[in-house]
Design an enzyme around this catalytic site. Sequence first.
Site, PDB file in Angstrom:
ATOM      1  N   GLN A  41       1.572   3.554   1.996  1.00 28.54           N
ATOM      2  CA  GLN A  41       2.417   3.795   3.176  1.00 28.54           C
ATOM      3  C   GLN A  41       3.040   2.489   3.686  1.00 28.54           C
ATOM      4  O   GLN A  41       3.353   2.357   4.875  1.00 28.54           O
ATOM      5  CB  GLN A  41       1.611   4.473   4.286  1.00 28.54           C
ATOM      6  CG  GLN A  41       1.321   5.957   4.021  1.00 28.54           C
ATOM      7  CD  GLN A  41       2.589   6.810   4.035  1.00 28.54           C
ATOM      8  OE1 GLN A  41       3.618   6.433   4.597  1.00 28.54           O
ATOM      9  NE2 GLN A  41       2.516   7.972   3.411  1.00 28.54           N
ATOM     10  N   SER A  42       3.255   1.537   2.801  1.00 29.61           N
ATOM     11  CA  SER A  42       3.773   0.227   3.197  1.00 29.61           C
ATOM     12  C   SER A  42       5.124   0.314   3.912  1.00 29.61           C
ATOM     13  O   SER A  42       6.084   0.888   3.391  1.00 29.61           O
ATOM     14  CB  SER A  42       3.931  -0.625   1.937  1.00 29.61           C
ATOM     15  OG  SER A  42       4.768  -1.739   2.190  1.00 29.61           O
ATOM     16  N   ASN A  43       5.174  -0.282   5.113  1.00 27.21           N
ATOM     17  CA  ASN A  43       6.455  -0.398   5.813  1.00 27.21           C
ATOM     18  C   ASN A  43       7.398  -1.350   5.075  1.00 27.21           C
ATOM     19  O   ASN A  43       8.604  -1.120   5.014  1.00 27.21           O
ATOM     20  CB  ASN A  43       6.238  -0.939   7.229  1.00 27.21           C
ATOM     21  CG  ASN A  43       5.584   0.072   8.149  1.00 27.21           C
ATOM     22  OD1 ASN A  43       5.734   1.278   7.958  1.00 27.21           O
ATOM     23  ND2 ASN A  43       4.846  -0.416   9.138  1.00 27.21           N
ATOM     24  N   ALA A  84       0.857  -1.180   0.000  1.00 26.91           N
ATOM     25  CA  ALA A  84       0.000   0.000   0.000  1.00 26.91           C
ATOM     26  C   ALA A  84       0.899   1.238   0.000  1.00 26.91           C
ATOM     27  O   ALA A  84       2.104   1.134   0.237  1.00 26.91           O
ATOM     28  CB  ALA A  84      -0.904  -0.009   1.226  1.00 26.91           C
ATOM     29  N   ALA A 103       7.579  -1.936   1.863  1.00 32.52           N
ATOM     30  CA  ALA A 103       8.164  -1.285   0.688  1.00 32.52           C
ATOM     31  C   ALA A 103       9.307  -0.365   1.124  1.00 32.52           C
ATOM     32  O   ALA A 103      10.387  -0.364   0.525  1.00 32.52           O
ATOM     33  CB  ALA A 103       7.087  -0.498  -0.058  1.00 32.52           C
TER      34      ALA A 103
END
Length: 284
Positions: free
Chosen positions: A82-84, A80, A86
Site C-alpha cells: 500500500q505504498s504511497n 510495501a 509507489a
Amino acid sequence: MTDQHFSQLFAPHARETLIFTPTPLHRADNLSADLGIELWLKRDDLTGPGVFGGNKMRKLEFLIGEAKAEKKDIVITYGASQSNHAMQTAAACARCGLKCILYLVALVPPNPMAPRGNILLDILFGAEIHLISLEPGETEEDGYQKCYAQAEAQIRRLEAEGHSCLNIPVGGASTVGSMGYAAGYLEMREQLAQMSHPPFDAMYLATGSSGTLAGILAGRAIAGGEESLQAVCAGTKGGIYESAAAELANEVLLRLGQHARVGEKDFTVHREYVGPGYEVPYPA
Ligand SMILES: *Cc1c(COP(=O)(O)O)cnc(C)c1O
C-alpha cells in the site's frame, strides 16, 4: 541567505512541475486553543495529484525531472503493497508519459480479485505491478532484497532492448529526491516571513524512508533555522537510522553547493508510536 537566493539554489537542477505550490500553511485554531500552544500545519497532503502521501510529490519533482533530463523512458520503484510513494510515482509517470514499474512487498497480502486503496490507484495509473510475497519467517527486508534482485534482472533485459530506466529507491529517498524537501522547508520559511510570523519553536513530521527528514534537515541548515526537529517513525527502524538520515542530508547540502553540514544531534527520532508494525492498523 535571502529568499531570492533560495530559489536560485535549485535552478541548476532538472525539475518537473508536479505540485500546487505553495501548499497552505494553516493555523489550527481549535487545536491550538485546546493544547495551549500555537499549532500550525503545513498542508503537504494538498500537493496535488494523489490522495495519500502528498510529500512524495516534492521528491518526484526532482526525480522525474532527472528522468526526463536523462531521457529515461521507464521508472522503477519499490514499496510495501500500500505504498504511497509507489502510487505517487505511478501518478507522476502517468502524467509525464513515462512507463512505471512497481515492485511491491506484500506485507499485508492484497486480494487480487478486489484491489483496494493505493494498489487500485496503481492499476488505474497504468503501472506494471510485481507483487512479491513473503514466505513464512521472511522479514520485510528479505522482501525488498527479492524485489531488488528481480528488478535488476528486469532492468538488464529492458536496457538490452534499448530502454533506459531510472531506478528510484524506497520512498524516493535519494539525494535528488530529498532536494524536494530542502525546497519544501524553504517554501515554509518564506510563508512565515510573508506573514511576519516568527520562526517555529519545533517542527514535527512523520518519517519512513527519511527522505523528507533529510531534505528538511538540509533546508534548515541552509536557512540557519533553529526550530527543534522531531521525527516520528511510521515503521520499525534500526540503530543506524539517524546516521543514515544525517548522511543523506549532507549529500543534499553537497549537491546544492552548500558548506553547512548536519549531524545526528540536530534532530530527534521517536520510535515509540509504531504499534504492531508498518501498514498494520491497530485500535489506537
Ligand atoms: C512516505 C510518507 C511519510 C514518510 O516520508 P519519508 O520521506 O519516506 O520519510 C510520511 N507520511 C506519509 C503520509 C507518507 O506517505
